[in-house]
Write a protein that holds these residues in place. Structure first.
Motif, PDB file in Angstrom:
ATOM      1  N   LEU A  11       0.742  -1.294  -0.007  1.00 31.60           N
ATOM      2  CA  LEU A  11       0.055   0.025   0.057  1.00 31.60           C
ATOM      3  C   LEU A  11       0.766   1.270  -0.035  1.00 31.60           C
ATOM      4  CD1 LEU A  11      -2.886  -1.019   2.281  1.00 31.60           C
ATOM      5  CD2 LEU A  11      -3.077  -1.064  -0.082  1.00 31.60           C
ATOM      6  N   LYS A  12       2.265   1.131   0.064  1.00 29.33           N
ATOM      7  CA  LYS A  12       2.991   2.378  -0.063  1.00 29.33           C
ATOM      8  C   LYS A  12       3.465   2.721  -1.460  1.00 29.33           C
ATOM      9  CE  LYS A  12       5.190   1.645   4.560  1.00 29.33           C
ATOM     10  NZ  LYS A  12       6.382   1.485   5.369  1.00 29.33           N
ATOM     11  N   HIS A  13       2.393   3.289  -2.234  1.00 31.39           N
ATOM     12  CA  HIS A  13       2.636   3.656  -3.471  1.00 31.39           C
ATOM     13  C   HIS A  13       3.687   4.870  -3.550  1.00 31.39           C
ATOM     14  CE1 HIS A  13       2.271   4.475  -7.889  1.00 31.39           C
ATOM     15  NE2 HIS A  13       1.515   3.480  -8.001  1.00 31.39           N
ATOM     16  N   PRO A  14       4.539   4.607  -4.607  1.00 27.93           N
ATOM     17  CA  PRO A  14       5.756   5.587  -4.462  1.00 27.93           C
ATOM     18  C   PRO A  14       5.226   7.058  -5.242  1.00 27.93           C
ATOM     19  CG  PRO A  14       6.277   4.179  -6.299  1.00 27.93           C
ATOM     20  CD  PRO A  14       4.990   3.772  -5.573  1.00 27.93           C
ATOM     21  N   ASN A  15       4.179   7.178  -6.169  1.00 28.04           N
ATOM     22  CA  ASN A  15       3.881   8.432  -6.803  1.00 28.04           C
ATOM     23  C   ASN A  15       2.492   8.763  -6.558  1.00 28.04           C
ATOM     24  OD1 ASN A  15       6.272   7.415  -8.042  1.00 28.04           O
ATOM     25  ND2 ASN A  15       5.825   7.224  -9.962  1.00 28.04           N
ATOM     26  N   TRP A  16       1.699   7.823  -6.368  1.00 26.22           N
ATOM     27  CA  TRP A  16       0.215   8.381  -6.469  1.00 26.22           C
ATOM     28  C   TRP A  16      -0.649   8.086  -5.176  1.00 26.22           C
ATOM     29  CZ3 TRP A  16      -1.495  10.799 -10.881  1.00 26.22           C
ATOM     30  CH2 TRP A  16      -0.864  10.574 -11.825  1.00 26.22           C
ATOM     31  N   ASN A  17      -1.471   8.964  -4.646  1.00 24.34           N
ATOM     32  CA  ASN A  17      -2.476   8.757  -3.682  1.00 24.34           C
ATOM     33  C   ASN A  17      -3.685   8.237  -3.988  1.00 24.34           C
ATOM     34  OD1 ASN A  17      -3.296   8.982  -0.999  1.00 24.34           O
ATOM     35  ND2 ASN A  17      -3.746  11.233  -1.089  1.00 24.34           N
ATOM     36  N   MET A  18      -3.667   6.928  -3.676  1.00 30.87           N
ATOM     37  CA  MET A  18      -5.033   6.338  -4.382  1.00 30.87           C
ATOM     38  C   MET A  18      -5.653   5.286  -3.242  1.00 30.87           C
ATOM     39  SD  MET A  18      -3.622   5.235  -8.046  1.00 30.87           S
ATOM     40  CE  MET A  18      -2.517   3.944  -7.255  1.00 30.87           C
TER      41      MET A  18
END
Length: 384
Positions: free
Chosen positions: A192-199
């Motif tokens: 759940l730690k996406h490097p680019n997007w907050n989703m």
């Protein structure tokens, strides 16, 4: 002023959309908001945007007397509302998560309301039906996914007959540099730690498996009537290039910008105008050192499955894949299966269903229900 309704108002896309709308009170009038169960966020949005209606499709309820907005309950209430006030609506933003968005999207299009589409599953499961319905009622589908918004913008003024190739970019998710033989050991927190997007959680997992990109290829195929052999994907870790369209004369158009979902959301809401919502500006220096590489299908088996389903071209398999994926992702997020079990659930479920075309919305929904029951049993067996 545009009269607008938002399906899935309390999700990531919906929240960002309401923030943009709040900046432009003279441009938008919100007729309705809907959510599944996030009552607190819904009430916050109601206090700011003051819609005529709000719909809760889950099991929770709003305490009586807390708002002047008329509160309705259930998916049937939502689709009935869209039908009844369709003559007053200019746009419905369809941003519910997963298959739950299919009926509100279809209802809006069927009743002649333009749709800003952030619910890719509507097209994956019922692409041909959605497109034909939009054509019949002379309504438009404005994509909100960053990749499809990019393609839409690049194709303005160009016919499909001039397309040589369309490249969708992918971030590669949190595991883009992780060795494929270590994927058995990833956990929910890492995923759940996406490097680019907050989703939201579901789409973030889909990004990590790259199923999201497979769904987006299917969506691009239907939305822009592009054959699968003209669609391609590159991992682009910086998420600056959102899609690239190559034309038969050797020219290429790309839509670029810093990774922020408010950009495609604002484009869809404001079209044909552009809204100055406060975007951080892209400078030429940021373009230094951008990288692109092909996805490893061994590391991303969900992506490989989606490619096979796209090439097969039958929407019964698309419905099956989508439903099985939603079940598998939910099961993973509840800690009952491993990350690498997600593709196993999808693959095992697909083996149970035949390849065919389905055009009836009722039949699509019926198949989705059957698939989910099969996928749940498969998930339970794998998780033991």
């Amino acid at each position: 002023m545009k009269n607008i309704g938002i399906v899935g108002a309390t999700g990531s896309i919906g929240v960002q959309a309401t923030e943009i709308i709040h900046k432009y009170p003279d441009a938008f009038n919100v007729k309705f908001l809907s959510c599944h169960n996030n009552i607190n966020e819904l009430l916050s949005q109601i206090s700011i945007l003051k819609p005529e209606y709000a719909v809760v499709t889950g099991e929770k309820a709003v305490s009586g007397g807390v708002t002047d907005t008329k509160i309705l309950y259930g998916m049937n209430a939502l689709t009935t509302l869209i039908s009844e006030i369709s003559g007053e609506l200019d746009l419905v933003l369809s941003s519910a998560v997963g298959f739950a968005g299919i009926m509100p999207t279809y209802t809006a299009l069927k009743n002649g309301v333009n749709v800003a589409l952030a619910n890719k599953e509507s097209i994956v499961a019922a692409g041909k039906t959605m497109i034909q319905t939009a054509e019949k009622t002379n309504t438009s589908i404005m994509p909100v996914d960053s990749e499809h918004s990019a393609i839409y913008q690049c194709l303005k003024g160009h016919g499909n007959n001039f397309i040589d190739k369309v490249v969708l970019t992918a971030s590669g998710g949190p595991f883009r540099y992780r060795p494929s033989d270590s994927m058995d050991y990833v956990d929910i927190g890492e995923t759940l730690k996406h490097p680019n997007w907050n989703m939201g959680n579901k789409i973030t997992v889909d990004s990590a498996t790259m199923m999201n990109k497979g769904l987006e290829l299917i969506e691009a195929h239907y939305l822009f009537d592009i054959s699968p052999d003209k669609l391609d994907v590159f991992i682009h870790p910086q998420s600056i290039f959102h899609s690239i369209v190559s034309f038969i004369d050797g020219s290429n158009l790309a839509q670029i910008g810093l990774p922020d979902m408010k950009a495609p959301i604002s484009y869809a809401l404001g079209f044909p105008d552009r809204l100055n919502w406060g975007a951080e500006r892209l400078t030429p220096q940021i373009l230094n050192g951008l990288t692109f590489f092909k996805p490893d299908k061994k590391k991303y088996p969900c992506f490989a499955i989606a490619l096979d389903v796209l090439k097969e071209g039958k929407n019964s398999l698309m419905i099956t894949m989508n439903a099985a994926n939603e079940v598998a992702v939910d099961t993973f997020l509840r800690g009952l299966i491993k990350f690498t079990d997600i593709h196993r659930v999808i693959g095992n479920t697909l083996e149970l269903f035949e390849s065919r075309d389905i055009s009836s919305i009722d039949e699509i929904i019926s198949l989705d229900n059957v698939v989910r029951e099969k996928a749940k049993k498969i998930s339970q067996n794998i998780g033991r």
